[in-house]
Enzyme design. Sequence first.
Site, PDB file in Angstrom:
ATOM      1  CG  ASP A   1      32.544  31.671 145.257  1.00  0.00           C
ATOM      2  OD1 ASP A   1      33.078  32.400 144.405  1.00  0.00           O
ATOM      3  OD2 ASP A   1      32.699  31.825 146.477  1.00  0.00           O
TER       4      ASP A   1
ATOM      5  CE  LYS B   1      40.236  35.637 129.615  1.00  0.00           C
ATOM      6  NZ  LYS B   1      39.297  35.618 128.500  1.00  0.00           N
TER       7      LYS B   1
ATOM      8  CG  HIS C   1      38.214  36.864 119.475  1.00  0.00           C
ATOM      9  ND1 HIS C   1      38.024  35.991 120.517  1.00  0.00           N
ATOM     10  CD2 HIS C   1      38.141  38.099 119.995  1.00  0.00           C
ATOM     11  CE1 HIS C   1      37.865  36.678 121.611  1.00  0.00           C
ATOM     12  NE2 HIS C   1      37.921  37.967 121.333  1.00  0.00           N
TER      13      HIS C   1
ATOM     14  CD  GLU D   1      36.660  36.076 125.913  1.00  0.00           C
ATOM     15  OE1 GLU D   1      36.867  36.131 127.131  1.00  0.00           O
ATOM     16  OE2 GLU D   1      37.486  35.622 125.102  1.00  0.00           O
TER      17      GLU D   1
HETATM   18  C1  MEV Z   1      40.722  34.446 125.092  1.00  0.00           C
HETATM   19  O1  MEV Z   1      39.697  34.770 125.999  1.00  0.00           O
HETATM   20  C2  MEV Z   1      41.383  33.147 125.495  1.00  0.00           C
HETATM   21  C3  MEV Z   1      42.595  32.746 124.671  1.00  0.00           C
HETATM   22  O2  MEV Z   1      43.564  33.797 124.650  1.00  0.00           O
HETATM   23  C4  MEV Z   1      43.159  31.513 125.309  1.00  0.00           C
HETATM   24  C5  MEV Z   1      44.496  31.057 124.757  1.00  0.00           C
HETATM   25  O3  MEV Z   1      45.272  31.877 124.263  1.00  0.00           O
HETATM   26  O4  MEV Z   1      44.777  29.853 124.888  1.00  0.00           O
HETATM   27  C6  MEV Z   1      42.207  32.489 123.246  1.00  0.00           C
END
Ligand code: MEV
Length: 438
Positions: free
Chosen positions: A296, A280, A393, A85
């Site tokens: 793992d 996430k 991003h 990513e």
């Molecule tokens: C993107 O992979 C992860 C985020 O969405 C985490 C978050 O919103 O805290 C940027």
Amino acid sequence: MAPVVSGFSKLSKEDKIKWLAEHHFNNDKKATETLITYWNSNDKLQKLHDEFTENTISNYYLPFSVAPNFLINNHRYTLPMTIEESSVVAAASKAAKFWQTRGGFKAEVLSTTKVGQVHFTYTGDLKKLHHFFEEIKPNLIKNVSPITKNMEKRGGGIKNIELIDKTSEIENYYQLHCTFETVDAMGANFINSCLEQFAKTLVSEAQDYADFSTDESRIEIIMSILSNYVPECLVRASVSCSVKDLPNTEDLSATQYAQKFVRAVHIAEIEPYRAVTHNKGIMNGIDAVVLATGNDFRAIEAGAHAYAAKDGRYKSLTHAEIRDDQFIFSIEIPLALGTVGGLTSLHPLVKLALQLLEKPNAKKLMEITAVAGLAQNFAAINSLITTGIQQGHMKMHLMNILNQFEATTSEKEQLIEYFKTNTVTHSEVVTQIEKLRA
Ligand code: MEV
């Protein structure tokens, strides 16, 4: 639709590809070429990879990146990160740099206990089962001694075996709930081998147990398996600094920044929709280190999310507060990691990753990995409460879009320059490429 195939696993790699080309790719040469392009020219290395799993026909590359400047317990690390990513590694590096001038990260392992269970049914009297269990417990342990011998030499082994009555939830259902210390190994094979031997002992001892009637002696093993829920294999990492040392901009004073940050984490504590995305982001950092070090990541993911829901509601794995003008940000996460066994001594890049981390033991790797998660979350929240996530991003994503359009080096240089001062959107990149090519 492809026909049913039998004996596929016994075909050579070349014949497997031929079969695929014929039945899935319409004999398109490009598909075969793509698979072969990713073979490693070093036969020995390729064979090693082929033998990690079954039906291997090629290799699937992921970037192996590094994030420097991680000051953890006053020691500087460069973290290996395996992730596809955009912007995850850049974000980690940015957070590391920010905190290295503010005392760095502190981390400590709180516990290292792992769990496995033998699930079985028994129809007889509970008191008799308890007596039986207490009597055979020494044999349960004795019969696994060939398996535990080496682990004990390294300081690990079985910690406890408990008989658990689960009949209120499922009729006749009981467990042997077993805890283990596996030191520097993740320990899945060790734990599962012990559990399967416990199950055998349980059944054979029941057959000869004088107090059981013929029916009672019929203990039926349902399954024996380790648990990836490891709330007692726990690590904590934190950062803290004076509120005034936090980012201070025209839009947001350091105090406002701290308050907004704490509020953002608080939202992830009470709102599951936000908590899942928040966690996430944490796992972006954790998985990248877990994968690079040959652990793992599915087990880590399952355990982390279960822990996030341990209070009955899915919540943030990190916490933030302002106390006496100090900003404190921390994570508490279960991480059953290993630095011996599995891929750790087999995969050359895994070996290198561990070397980069100065050959940590499992506890140290738990600390480093928790820090990667905390850093990632810090970077994400920092962006979210200031510029928004898309700015950074999309800048990182620019290269993916350029590659998608097979941009030349010169086109890339010109467009990277252009997008230094212009907002990256997919359509704007396309427009600019077309303009250059016109
Ligand atoms: C993107 O992979 C992860 C985020 O969405 C985490 C978050 O919103 O805290 C940027």
